[in-house]
Design a protein around this motif. Sequence first.
Motif, PDB file in Angstrom:
ATOM      1  N   LEU A 129       0.848  -1.184   0.000  1.00 21.32           N
ATOM      2  CA  LEU A 129       0.000   0.000   0.000  1.00 21.32           C
ATOM      3  C   LEU A 129       0.885   1.235   0.000  1.00 21.32           C
ATOM      4  N   GLN A 130       0.539   2.216  -0.832  1.00 20.34           N
ATOM      5  CA  GLN A 130       1.283   3.461  -0.893  1.00 20.34           C
ATOM      6  C   GLN A 130       0.321   4.644  -0.792  1.00 20.34           C
ATOM      7  N   GLY A 131       0.865   5.803  -0.444  1.00 22.63           N
ATOM      8  CA  GLY A 131       0.039   6.998  -0.322  1.00 22.63           C
ATOM      9  C   GLY A 131      -0.790   7.046   0.935  1.00 22.63           C
ATOM     10  N   LEU A 132      -0.270   6.466   2.029  1.00 20.96           N
ATOM     11  CA  LEU A 132      -1.041   6.406   3.276  1.00 20.96           C
ATOM     12  C   LEU A 132      -1.030   7.713   4.047  1.00 20.96           C
ATOM     13  N   GLY A 133      -0.116   8.625   3.733  1.00 23.51           N
ATOM     14  CA  GLY A 133      -0.029   9.863   4.489  1.00 23.51           C
ATOM     15  C   GLY A 133       0.699   9.655   5.807  1.00 23.51           C
ATOM     16  N   GLU A 134       0.528  10.606   6.736  1.00 24.34           N
ATOM     17  CA  GLU A 134       1.287  10.580   7.979  1.00 24.34           C
ATOM     18  C   GLU A 134       0.530   9.941   9.136  1.00 24.34           C
ATOM     19  N   GLU A 135      -0.773   9.713   8.999  1.00 22.81           N
ATOM     20  CA  GLU A 135      -1.532   9.152  10.109  1.00 22.81           C
ATOM     21  C   GLU A 135      -1.120   7.705  10.360  1.00 22.81           C
ATOM     22  N   SER A 136      -0.934   7.342  11.622  1.00 20.96           N
ATOM     23  CA  SER A 136      -0.460   6.005  11.976  1.00 20.96           C
ATOM     24  C   SER A 136      -1.551   4.966  11.744  1.00 20.96           C
ATOM     25  N   VAL A 137      -1.176   3.880  11.100  1.00 19.98           N
ATOM     26  CA  VAL A 137      -2.095   2.784  10.804  1.00 19.98           C
ATOM     27  C   VAL A 137      -1.656   1.556  11.597  1.00 19.98           C
ATOM     28  N   TYR A 138      -2.561   1.018  12.425  1.00 16.15           N
ATOM     29  CA  TYR A 138      -2.250  -0.140  13.248  1.00 16.15           C
ATOM     30  C   TYR A 138      -2.919  -1.415  12.748  1.00 16.15           C
ATOM     31  N   GLY A 139      -3.851  -1.272  11.824  1.00  7.94           N
ATOM     32  CA  GLY A 139      -4.516  -2.442  11.284  1.00  7.94           C
ATOM     33  C   GLY A 139      -4.972  -2.191   9.861  1.00  7.94           C
ATOM     34  N   VAL A 140      -5.019  -3.255   9.057  1.00  9.80           N
ATOM     35  CA  VAL A 140      -5.447  -3.166   7.668  1.00  9.80           C
ATOM     36  C   VAL A 140      -6.346  -4.355   7.358  1.00  9.80           C
ATOM     37  N   GLN A 141      -7.453  -4.078   6.686  1.00  5.03           N
ATOM     38  CA  GLN A 141      -8.297  -5.133   6.136  1.00  5.03           C
ATOM     39  C   GLN A 141      -8.341  -4.975   4.626  1.00  5.03           C
ATOM     40  N   LEU A 142      -8.033  -6.033   3.920  1.00  8.78           N
ATOM     41  CA  LEU A 142      -7.947  -6.014   2.463  1.00  8.78           C
ATOM     42  C   LEU A 142      -8.936  -7.041   1.916  1.00  8.78           C
ATOM     43  N   GLU A 143      -9.827  -6.630   1.005  1.00 10.52           N
ATOM     44  CA  GLU A 143     -10.809  -7.531   0.401  1.00 10.52           C
ATOM     45  C   GLU A 143     -10.679  -7.468  -1.115  1.00 10.52           C
TER      46      GLU A 143
END
Length: 436
Positions: free
Chosen positions: A46-60
């Motif tokens: 994943l690219q272009g997430l910005g600066e906000e911290s991501v702790y979980g991802v769900q991909l469908e």
Amino acid sequence: MRGKRSLGALALTLALVLGLAAPAFAAQLRLTYQMNSGGNAATLTLQGLGEESVYGVQLELTLPGSVTARFSPSDGGTYSPECRVETSDKSTRVTVYLTAQTPLNENGILPLGTLTVSKTFSMPGTVTVTLLNRELEAISGAGAAVASTSVQQTQSSDDDDDEPDRYRVRISSARNGAVKADVTRAEARAMVTLTVEPENRYGLETLKVTSSRGNEMALTDVGGNRFTFYMPSADVEVTASFHWTGLEHIDMNFLDVVESDWYHEAVHFVFESGMMKGTDQGLFSPDVDTSRGMIVTILHRLEGTPQAGLSGFADVPAGEYYTDAVGWAAQNGIVSGYGEGAEGMFGPNDSITREQLAAILYRYAEKKGLDVTVRGDLSTYADAGSVSDYAVEPLRWAVGVGLISGMGDGTIAPGGKATRAQVATILTRYCQNLAD
């Protein structure tokens, strides 16, 4: 693990139930992938997430036909994955859930892992991505909570990478030893074997394998200076350091150096490393004063005897054993002329003083880019006031880093002559404790 799975199930339920607006960064968010040569596995990022911290991802995503699928996370030591596969006659729906205790994204990028399918497949035109925060809640953007966002996928490419499903094993160079890997690239979960090769009289001190995401891989010692680890879905870097193991079992046959001498180990070190040699007829002459020409010759050897022109000193003619060394030291600002009324003179045959030695080593350390900011306290020595002005800071540094110590009678003896035994000891401390 049960706790992590239950959290994953809760987050999956949350993401499927909420159907809210897209985040502010949705327009930049994209999924890139690299297919393997067989066409049945894709490495996802994943690219272009910005600066906000991501702790979980769900991909469908939905694949055509009825297939089996499994997902290998990019970093098994960080992620706690779930991969749900729902099949029908016409399609297969794959849902992947990843979570971690620390932010998954860095610099707007999040390596996900590798999706492997039972037959050749093509990535769908769109996938659905849900991003979760520390509390495993859907991340909000532009003032609205977010459950899912359609993301256009793009084929990633790397002109220099002809094996996209295999990851690089990079080995950093090390002093006093080397490490070799049995492969330069490996697939995720493949076992890689490292062979450690210390130089003579050195042993392995540290060995680390770090993924491109900054996580350290577990190593298994299989004996014979060999270690194994399992390759993550990322490039890795191997770093090692080596330490001096001692020379007590080496016989140099110096008649005037015995094991009980305080300088015994140091003489062995400088002799084995080629910095100092014997004087004559099997002698090391530990109590003989060291000349200024010999000191720069030793450092010149330590540097690998680089070529240099004439020094410009009137008393350093061509053809002497120290000529090239003095020229190299002068050109690099390590030595200069000295003595009242002796401008342009070096004094190669003069005995070097302790403060002169400190000054030369200080300048040499500066040239090597070492930290020379450490300072010791000279006021504890009764003769501190006799230190020459030019040598105050170099001598404070030499005392601070432990290269030079007092004479045992409460003095530092800045003008005292440095014997070959003292020089051997100081050079050994420099090489073992300071040199990179």
